[in-house]
Design an enzyme around this catalytic site. Structure first.
Site, PDB file in Angstrom:
ATOM      1  CE  LYS A   1      -7.925  12.674 -18.740  1.00  0.00           C
ATOM      2  NZ  LYS A   1      -9.060  11.884 -18.395  1.00  0.00           N
TER       3      LYS A   1
ATOM      4  CG  ASP B   1      -4.330  19.269 -14.147  1.00  0.00           C
ATOM      5  OD1 ASP B   1      -3.313  18.811 -14.968  1.00  0.00           O
ATOM      6  OD2 ASP B   1      -5.434  18.933 -14.029  1.00  0.00           O
TER       7      ASP B   1
ATOM      8  NE  ARG C   1      -3.317   0.238   3.064  1.00  0.00           N
ATOM      9  CZ  ARG C   1      -2.459   0.576   4.415  1.00  0.00           C
ATOM     10  NH1 ARG C   1      -1.992   1.840   4.301  1.00  0.00           N
ATOM     11  NH2 ARG C   1      -2.804  -0.225   5.311  1.00  0.00           N
TER      12      ARG C   1
ATOM     13  CE1 TYR D   1     -11.884  15.958 -15.564  1.00  0.00           C
ATOM     14  CE2 TYR D   1     -11.381  15.932 -13.138  1.00  0.00           C
ATOM     15  CZ  TYR D   1     -12.058  15.317 -14.513  1.00  0.00           C
ATOM     16  OH  TYR D   1     -12.703  14.263 -14.196  1.00  0.00           O
TER      17      TYR D   1
HETATM   18  N1  PLP Z   1      -6.893  16.892 -14.852  1.00  0.00           N
HETATM   19  C1  PLP Z   1      -7.216  17.209 -16.043  1.00  0.00           C
HETATM   20  C2  PLP Z   1      -6.674  18.325 -16.872  1.00  0.00           C
HETATM   21  C3  PLP Z   1      -8.039  16.010 -16.709  1.00  0.00           C
HETATM   22  O1  PLP Z   1      -8.738  16.234 -17.909  1.00  0.00           O
HETATM   23  C4  PLP Z   1      -8.515  15.153 -15.781  1.00  0.00           C
HETATM   24  C5  PLP Z   1      -9.550  14.073 -16.391  1.00  0.00           C
HETATM   25  O2  PLP Z   1     -10.073  14.052 -17.485  1.00  0.00           O
HETATM   26  C6  PLP Z   1      -8.261  15.000 -14.521  1.00  0.00           C
HETATM   27  C7  PLP Z   1      -7.286  15.881 -14.140  1.00  0.00           C
HETATM   28  C8  PLP Z   1      -8.528  13.726 -13.565  1.00  0.00           C
HETATM   29  O3  PLP Z   1      -7.847  12.767 -13.871  1.00  0.00           O
HETATM   30  P1  PLP Z   1      -8.263  11.290 -13.733  1.00  0.00           P
HETATM   31  O4  PLP Z   1      -9.606  11.020 -14.780  1.00  0.00           O
HETATM   32  O5  PLP Z   1      -7.314  10.399 -13.933  1.00  0.00           O
HETATM   33  O6  PLP Z   1      -8.773  10.956 -12.395  1.00  0.00           O
END
Ligand code: PLP
Length: 384
Positions: free
Chosen positions: A202, A177, A52, A104
């Site tokens: 992604k 991000d 873990r 997001y």
């Molecule tokens: N940040 C961005 C820019 C995203 O497009 C996404 C998902 O679409 C996330 C964070 C969240 O990621 P996850 O879907 O892997 O939890």
């Protein structure tokens, strides 16, 4: 060393050049063990106790990602959301954070609900305006400035170096991000950020077959250890097979991203004069508001994500998305297959996303095929 250091693209292609010391395999095994043998003297000299906390299958993905971002350490997580939320859970109730209005959507929802109920004071700003970030930070009280650049789904751009300076002056960290920027195009740590976050679901993985997240830290300090502890305590670790698939995907990150950038640029140019398109949102277009900042902090391209605002509004946008044949109508981004999405439908009420917007994730099909399919879909959608 007789030659210059290998480029990030070469390091990624060979997953840091790792070879199994026993079998000489060029691809690592998947370590399935959930627990590790304790030494007879009661120690754990292997450094591994229980899965873990970590797993040897993470090692290559984490060290490759740290190298690509120019960071001290990386941590892989069970999702982008668990990586992102770890950064906020590392704060204390009462702390103030600044986050973008355009980001997001699921993380924005979490910040406005769970994080706020838990006691964080969250201020949403127009993060493409440096003065708005500066006005929002409260010296001594703001502990984290969170930005996403280019930001979903309008791709507005935040000046990372300026945001880092503002955050640091106020005594806060800057987390970025950089899912859409990818380490191929942007290295936020080199611009002053403290943490980089990726939805590794992604581009890093690139094949739409795992959910994964990652953080990369500029320093392996007390704060970084706290993030590691949060992952171990919440158990938001990545599965072994997913970690292996992530590393397999990262080996082709550079060619995939380069291809997607070239096609996205070509599509943006052609769609900008399309009779059914009101506006193209893409950081690579000189007419785009964030273009100058994007040019300053991105190199090698402006990303594989763009959005179009469709003439005829929401109805025409949804009707056009319904008529694609090559593009796939699905959420997510950064995979080898191109995706199209009526974004406001998934974000729901309160979204800053315009109702006429279609989000396009450009994959590795040919740009001509992608354009022709969109062209026929936009024309048929408009006339339906
Ligand atoms: N940040 C961005 C820019 C995203 O497009 C996404 C998902 O679409 C996330 C964070 C969240 O990621 P996850 O879907 O892997 O939890």
């Amino acid at each position: 060393m007789s030659q210059k250091p290998f480029s990030p693209a070469s390091l990624a292609a060979q997953a840091m050049g790792w070879i199994d010391p026993v079998t000489k395999a060029v691809v690592p095994p998947i370590h399935m063990a959930s627990t590790y043998l304790r030494d007879e003297d009661n120690g754990y000299r292997s450094g591994r106790i229980y899965a873990r906390a970590d797993n040897p299958t993470f090692d290559q993905a984490e060290s490759t990602l740290a190298a690509l971002e120019g960071g001290a350490k990386a941590l892989v997580f069970s999702s982008g959301m668990s990586a992102a939320t770890a950064c906020f859970l590392g704060l204390a109730p009462g702390d103030h954070v600044v986050a973008p209005k355009v980001m997001y959507w699921s993380l924005r929802n979490w910040l406005g609900t769970f994080a706020t109920q838990w006691g964080l004071s969250v201020e949403f700003v127009d993060a493409d305006r440096t003065d708005a970030i500066a006005a929002a930070v409260k010296p001594g009280k703001t502990k984290l400035v969170w930005i996403e650049t280019p930001a979903n789904p309008t791709w507005c751009v935040t000046d990372i170096a300026a945001a880092a300076e503002i955050a640091h002056k106020a005594g806060a960290r800057l987390a970025v991000d950089s899912t859409v920027g990818t380490p191929v195009l942007t290295q936020p740590l080199k611009l002053g950020a403290d943490i980089v976050m990726h939805s590794a679901t992604k581009y890093l993985n690139g094949h739409s077959d795992i959910i994964a997240g990652a953080l990369v830290g500029a320093a392996d300090d007390e704060h970084w250890q706290k993030l590691r502890t949060i992952r171990a305590q919440l158990g938001t670790i990545l599965g072994q097979t997913e970690a292996w698939l992530l590393m397999r995907g990262m080996r082709t990150l550079f060619p995939r991203v380069a291809w997607a950038c070239r096609s996205a640029e070509a599509l943006a140019d052609r769609l900008a004069t399309h009779p059914m398109v009101a506006e193209v949102l893409y950081p690579g277009l000189p007419s785009f508001a964030g273009h100058a900042v994007a040019k300053k902090q991105m190199s090698g391209g402006f990303g594989g994500m763009l959005s179009v605002r469709v003439k005829g509004g929401e109805r025409a946008a949804i009707a056009s998305a319904a008529r694609v044949e090559l593009w796939k109508r699905a959420t997510s981004l950064g995979g080898v297959e191109s995706l199209i999405e009526h974004r406001a439908s998934i974000e729901g009420p309160g979204t800053p996303c315009p109702p006429d917007l279609l989000r396009l994730s450009v994959g590795v099909e040919t740009a001509d095929d992608l354009f022709d399919d969109l062209d026929q879909a936009l024309r048929r959608g408009h006339n339906s």
